[in-house]
Design a protein around this motif. Structure first.
Motif, PDB file in Angstrom:
ATOM      1  N   VAL A 120      -3.882 -20.844 -11.286  1.00 14.28           N
ATOM      2  CA  VAL A 120      -3.789 -21.988 -10.375  1.00 14.28           C
ATOM      3  C   VAL A 120      -4.654 -21.841  -9.132  1.00 14.28           C
ATOM      4  CG1 VAL A 120      -1.482 -22.603 -11.203  1.00 14.28           C
ATOM      5  CG2 VAL A 120      -1.708 -21.084  -9.227  1.00 14.28           C
ATOM      6  N   ARG A 121      -5.248 -20.660  -8.949  1.00 13.14           N
ATOM      7  CA  ARG A 121      -6.086 -20.423  -7.771  1.00 13.14           C
ATOM      8  C   ARG A 121      -7.060 -19.298  -8.114  1.00 13.14           C
ATOM      9  NH1 ARG A 121      -2.241 -20.452  -4.199  1.00 13.14           N
ATOM     10  NH2 ARG A 121      -2.804 -22.369  -3.178  1.00 13.14           N
ATOM     11  N   ALA A 122      -8.305 -19.427  -7.691  1.00 12.98           N
ATOM     12  CA  ALA A 122      -9.307 -18.391  -7.934  1.00 12.98           C
ATOM     13  C   ALA A 122      -8.996 -17.147  -7.109  1.00 12.98           C
ATOM     14  CB  ALA A 122     -10.701 -18.911  -7.569  1.00 12.98           C
ATOM     15  N   LEU A 123      -9.460 -16.007  -7.619  1.00 16.39           N
ATOM     16  CA  LEU A 123      -9.309 -14.727  -6.928  1.00 16.39           C
ATOM     17  C   LEU A 123     -10.677 -14.109  -6.701  1.00 16.39           C
ATOM     18  CD1 LEU A 123      -6.463 -12.553  -8.530  1.00 16.39           C
ATOM     19  CD2 LEU A 123      -6.799 -13.052  -6.111  1.00 16.39           C
ATOM     20  N   SER A 124     -10.816 -13.420  -5.576  1.00 19.66           N
ATOM     21  CA  SER A 124     -12.011 -12.625  -5.299  1.00 19.66           C
ATOM     22  C   SER A 124     -11.564 -11.414  -4.488  1.00 19.66           C
ATOM     23  CB  SER A 124     -13.039 -13.444  -4.508  1.00 19.66           C
ATOM     24  OG  SER A 124     -12.608 -13.619  -3.166  1.00 19.66           O
ATOM     25  N   GLU A 125     -12.519 -10.580  -4.117  1.00 11.54           N
ATOM     26  CA  GLU A 125     -12.176  -9.393  -3.340  1.00 11.54           C
ATOM     27  C   GLU A 125     -11.662  -9.737  -1.937  1.00 11.54           C
ATOM     28  OE1 GLU A 125     -15.561  -6.850  -2.619  1.00 11.54           O
ATOM     29  OE2 GLU A 125     -16.866  -8.596  -2.519  1.00 11.54           O
ATOM     30  N   ARG A 126     -11.756 -10.986  -1.534  1.00 17.38           N
ATOM     31  CA  ARG A 126     -11.188 -11.389  -0.234  1.00 17.38           C
ATOM     32  C   ARG A 126      -9.670 -11.257  -0.222  1.00 17.38           C
ATOM     33  NH1 ARG A 126     -14.975 -15.374  -1.156  1.00 17.38           N
ATOM     34  NH2 ARG A 126     -13.347 -16.851  -1.672  1.00 17.38           N
ATOM     35  N   VAL A 127      -9.057 -11.258  -1.399  1.00 16.44           N
ATOM     36  CA  VAL A 127      -7.619 -11.009  -1.514  1.00 16.44           C
ATOM     37  C   VAL A 127      -7.484  -9.526  -1.859  1.00 16.44           C
ATOM     38  CG1 VAL A 127      -5.477 -11.604  -2.702  1.00 16.44           C
ATOM     39  CG2 VAL A 127      -7.228 -13.366  -2.320  1.00 16.44           C
ATOM     40  N   PRO A 128      -7.012  -8.701  -0.929  1.00 12.38           N
ATOM     41  CA  PRO A 128      -7.067  -7.246  -1.112  1.00 12.38           C
ATOM     42  C   PRO A 128      -6.174  -6.694  -2.225  1.00 12.38           C
ATOM     43  CG  PRO A 128      -5.831  -7.790   0.857  1.00 12.38           C
ATOM     44  CD  PRO A 128      -6.410  -9.073   0.344  1.00 12.38           C
ATOM     45  N   HIS A 144       0.837  -1.210   0.000  1.00 15.67           N
ATOM     46  CA  HIS A 144       0.000   0.000   0.000  1.00 15.67           C
ATOM     47  C   HIS A 144       0.870   1.257   0.000  1.00 15.67           C
ATOM     48  CE1 HIS A 144      -4.105  -1.425   0.170  1.00 15.67           C
ATOM     49  NE2 HIS A 144      -3.823  -2.258   1.162  1.00 15.67           N
ATOM     50  N   GLU A 145       1.913   1.262   0.819  1.00 16.70           N
ATOM     51  CA  GLU A 145       2.819   2.423   0.891  1.00 16.70           C
ATOM     52  C   GLU A 145       3.527   2.664  -0.436  1.00 16.70           C
ATOM     53  OE1 GLU A 145       5.531   1.763   4.138  1.00 16.70           O
ATOM     54  OE2 GLU A 145       3.893   1.642   5.598  1.00 16.70           O
ATOM     55  N   GLU A 146       4.034   1.614  -1.046  1.00 14.94           N
ATOM     56  CA  GLU A 146       4.742   1.760  -2.325  1.00 14.94           C
ATOM     57  C   GLU A 146       3.809   2.294  -3.410  1.00 14.94           C
ATOM     58  OE1 GLU A 146       7.892  -1.879  -1.401  1.00 14.94           O
ATOM     59  OE2 GLU A 146       6.438  -2.128  -3.014  1.00 14.94           O
ATOM     60  N   ALA A 147       2.580   1.787  -3.464  1.00 17.31           N
ATOM     61  CA  ALA A 147       1.622   2.261  -4.465  1.00 17.31           C
ATOM     62  C   ALA A 147       1.221   3.710  -4.195  1.00 17.31           C
ATOM     63  CB  ALA A 147       0.399   1.358  -4.492  1.00 17.31           C
ATOM     64  N   ASP A 186      -8.207  -1.296 -12.469  1.00 19.12           N
ATOM     65  CA  ASP A 186      -7.728  -1.083 -11.098  1.00 19.12           C
ATOM     66  C   ASP A 186      -6.402  -1.792 -10.822  1.00 19.12           C
ATOM     67  OD1 ASP A 186      -7.662   0.039  -8.600  1.00 19.12           O
ATOM     68  OD2 ASP A 186      -9.257  -1.194  -7.746  1.00 19.12           O
ATOM     69  N   PHE A 187      -5.414  -1.465 -11.670  1.00 12.91           N
ATOM     70  CA  PHE A 187      -4.053  -1.919 -11.402  1.00 12.91           C
ATOM     71  C   PHE A 187      -3.090  -0.841 -11.855  1.00 12.91           C
ATOM     72  CE2 PHE A 187      -4.654  -3.754 -15.688  1.00 12.91           C
ATOM     73  CZ  PHE A 187      -3.468  -3.408 -16.319  1.00 12.91           C
ATOM     74  N   GLU A 188      -1.847  -0.924 -11.357  1.00 17.36           N
ATOM     75  CA  GLU A 188      -0.859   0.107 -11.677  1.00 17.36           C
ATOM     76  C   GLU A 188       0.553  -0.448 -11.619  1.00 17.36           C
ATOM     77  OE1 GLU A 188      -1.385   3.115  -8.641  1.00 17.36           O
ATOM     78  OE2 GLU A 188      -1.756   1.537  -7.194  1.00 17.36           O
ATOM     79  N   LEU A 189       1.418   0.204 -12.402  1.00 19.01           N
ATOM     80  CA  LEU A 189       2.846  -0.086 -12.357  1.00 19.01           C
ATOM     81  C   LEU A 189       3.395   0.473 -11.056  1.00 19.01           C
ATOM     82  CD1 LEU A 189       5.492  -0.970 -13.855  1.00 19.01           C
ATOM     83  CD2 LEU A 189       5.601   1.378 -14.712  1.00 19.01           C
ATOM     84  N   VAL A 190       4.105  -0.359 -10.292  1.00 16.57           N
ATOM     85  CA  VAL A 190       4.679   0.126  -9.034  1.00 16.57           C
ATOM     86  C   VAL A 190       6.201   0.072  -9.004  1.00 16.57           C
ATOM     87  CG1 VAL A 190       2.641  -0.280  -7.592  1.00 16.57           C
ATOM     88  CG2 VAL A 190       4.316  -2.118  -7.877  1.00 16.57           C
ATOM     89  N   GLN A 191       6.801  -0.698  -9.909  1.00  9.67           N
ATOM     90  CA  GLN A 191       8.260  -0.806  -9.906  1.00  9.67           C
ATOM     91  C   GLN A 191       8.733  -1.283 -11.264  1.00  9.67           C
ATOM     92  OE1 GLN A 191       9.698  -3.618  -7.009  1.00  9.67           O
ATOM     93  NE2 GLN A 191      11.819  -3.302  -7.539  1.00  9.67           N
ATOM     94  N   VAL A 192       9.862  -0.758 -11.711  1.00 10.00           N
ATOM     95  CA  VAL A 192      10.459  -1.233 -12.954  1.00 10.00           C
ATOM     96  C   VAL A 192      11.966  -1.091 -12.864  1.00 10.00           C
ATOM     97  CG1 VAL A 192      10.267   0.958 -14.196  1.00 10.00           C
ATOM     98  CG2 VAL A 192      10.287  -1.162 -15.483  1.00 10.00           C
ATOM     99  N   GLU A 193      12.647  -2.083 -13.351  1.00 13.05           N
ATOM    100  CA  GLU A 193      14.110  -2.105 -13.480  1.00 13.05           C
ATOM    101  C   GLU A 193      14.389  -2.725 -14.838  1.00 13.05           C
ATOM    102  OE1 GLU A 193      15.623  -4.519 -10.296  1.00 13.05           O
ATOM    103  OE2 GLU A 193      14.652  -3.309  -8.757  1.00 13.05           O
ATOM    104  N   PRO A 194      15.580  -2.582 -15.362  1.00 13.32           N
ATOM    105  CA  PRO A 194      15.859  -3.232 -16.645  1.00 13.32           C
ATOM    106  C   PRO A 194      15.588  -4.741 -16.564  1.00 13.32           C
ATOM    107  CG  PRO A 194      17.577  -1.655 -16.133  1.00 13.32           C
ATOM    108  CD  PRO A 194      16.716  -1.771 -14.898  1.00 13.32           C
ATOM    109  N   GLY A 195      14.650  -5.199 -17.395  1.00 14.87           N
ATOM    110  CA  GLY A 195      14.316  -6.621 -17.428  1.00 14.87           C
ATOM    111  C   GLY A 195      13.298  -7.080 -16.418  1.00 14.87           C
ATOM    112  N   MET A 196      12.683  -6.150 -15.648  1.00 13.25           N
ATOM    113  CA  MET A 196      11.734  -6.533 -14.611  1.00 13.25           C
ATOM    114  C   MET A 196      10.690  -5.437 -14.447  1.00 13.25           C
ATOM    115  SD  MET A 196      10.733  -6.232 -11.136  1.00 13.25           S
ATOM    116  CE  MET A 196      12.040  -5.339 -10.362  1.00 13.25           C
ATOM    117  N   ALA A 197       9.422  -5.839 -14.335  1.00 12.95           N
ATOM    118  CA  ALA A 197       8.338  -4.891 -14.083  1.00 12.95           C
ATOM    119  C   ALA A 197       7.354  -5.516 -13.103  1.00 12.95           C
ATOM    120  CB  ALA A 197       7.624  -4.528 -15.378  1.00 12.95           C
ATOM    121  N   VAL A 198       6.838  -4.673 -12.183  1.00 15.17           N
ATOM    122  CA  VAL A 198       5.887  -5.128 -11.175  1.00 15.17           C
ATOM    123  C   VAL A 198       4.634  -4.262 -11.256  1.00 15.17           C
ATOM    124  CG1 VAL A 198       5.450  -5.519  -8.722  1.00 15.17           C
ATOM    125  CG2 VAL A 198       7.757  -5.869  -9.649  1.00 15.17           C
TER     126      VAL A 198
END
Length: 180
Positions: A128-136, A15-18, A63-75
């Motif tokens: 491999v696993r379902a998602l719902s709003e229970r996962v914040p 949350h802080e990083e975003a 409802d998603f956003e880029l929070v980190q990027v380095e050469p060869g990696m993105a989160v």
């Protein structure tokens, strides 16, 4: 620390990083060609994260956003919610795919020199696993496996703050000269 407090600490950090990224964001939109001309892929992302270029509208829509990027990696970080549900009451596979495609594609983009562009040729995703709003929150982390002059490949993982894996993906991207 136990597993629950580890997950809570991770969630708080996410949350802080975003929030830090959003505080610098320069709005939502699409960069004009003259704004990105002469910039490497990494420079484009640095400008985006510094607020000099807008964040793409797809992030606001899903409802998603880029929070980190380095050469060869993105989160990317996203909030799965009812707006993303399929008829079964869980997050639609397209949401998983879009978040992972963003992570693996931007990992490739971060390695490109000025004047080069890419497009996704193939995206393979395993949910491999379902998602719902229970996962914040979940995070999609993409990493380049091979960066060639014509073809690049990358892999990604979608995980929750407790470390649970929800999906993984691989991509093949075509690298080409950007249009002028």
């Amino acid at each position: 620390m136990n597993r629950i407090s580890d997950a809570e600490a991770t969630l708080a950090r996410w949350h802080e990083e975003a929030a830090a990224v959003r505080s610098r964001r320069g709005g939502i939109g699409v960069a004009r060609p003259e704004q990105v001309e002469g910039l490497s892929g990494m420079q484009v992302f640095e400008a985006m994260l510094a607020g000099r270029l807008p964040a793409p509208p797809i992030g606001q829509t899903l409802d998603f956003e880029l929070v980190q990027v380095e050469p060869g990696m993105a989160v990317f970080q996203g909030r799965p919610g009812p707006a993303h549900y399929n008829p079964m009451g869980t997050v639609h596979g397209g949401w998983f795919a879009t978040l992972l495609d963003s992570a693996v594609g931007c990992a490739v983009h971060s390695t490109l020199p000025a004047g080069k562009a890419y497009t996704t040729l193939e995206l393979k995703i395993n949910i491999v696993r379902a998602l719902s709003e229970r996962v914040p929150l979940v995070r999609a982390e993409g990493r380049v496996v091979h960066g060639g002059s014509q073809v690049a490949t990358a892999e990604g993982r979608l995980v929750g703050p407790d470390g649970k894996l929800y999906a993984h993906a691989s991509t093949t991207c075509l690298v080409f000269d950007a249009r002028r």
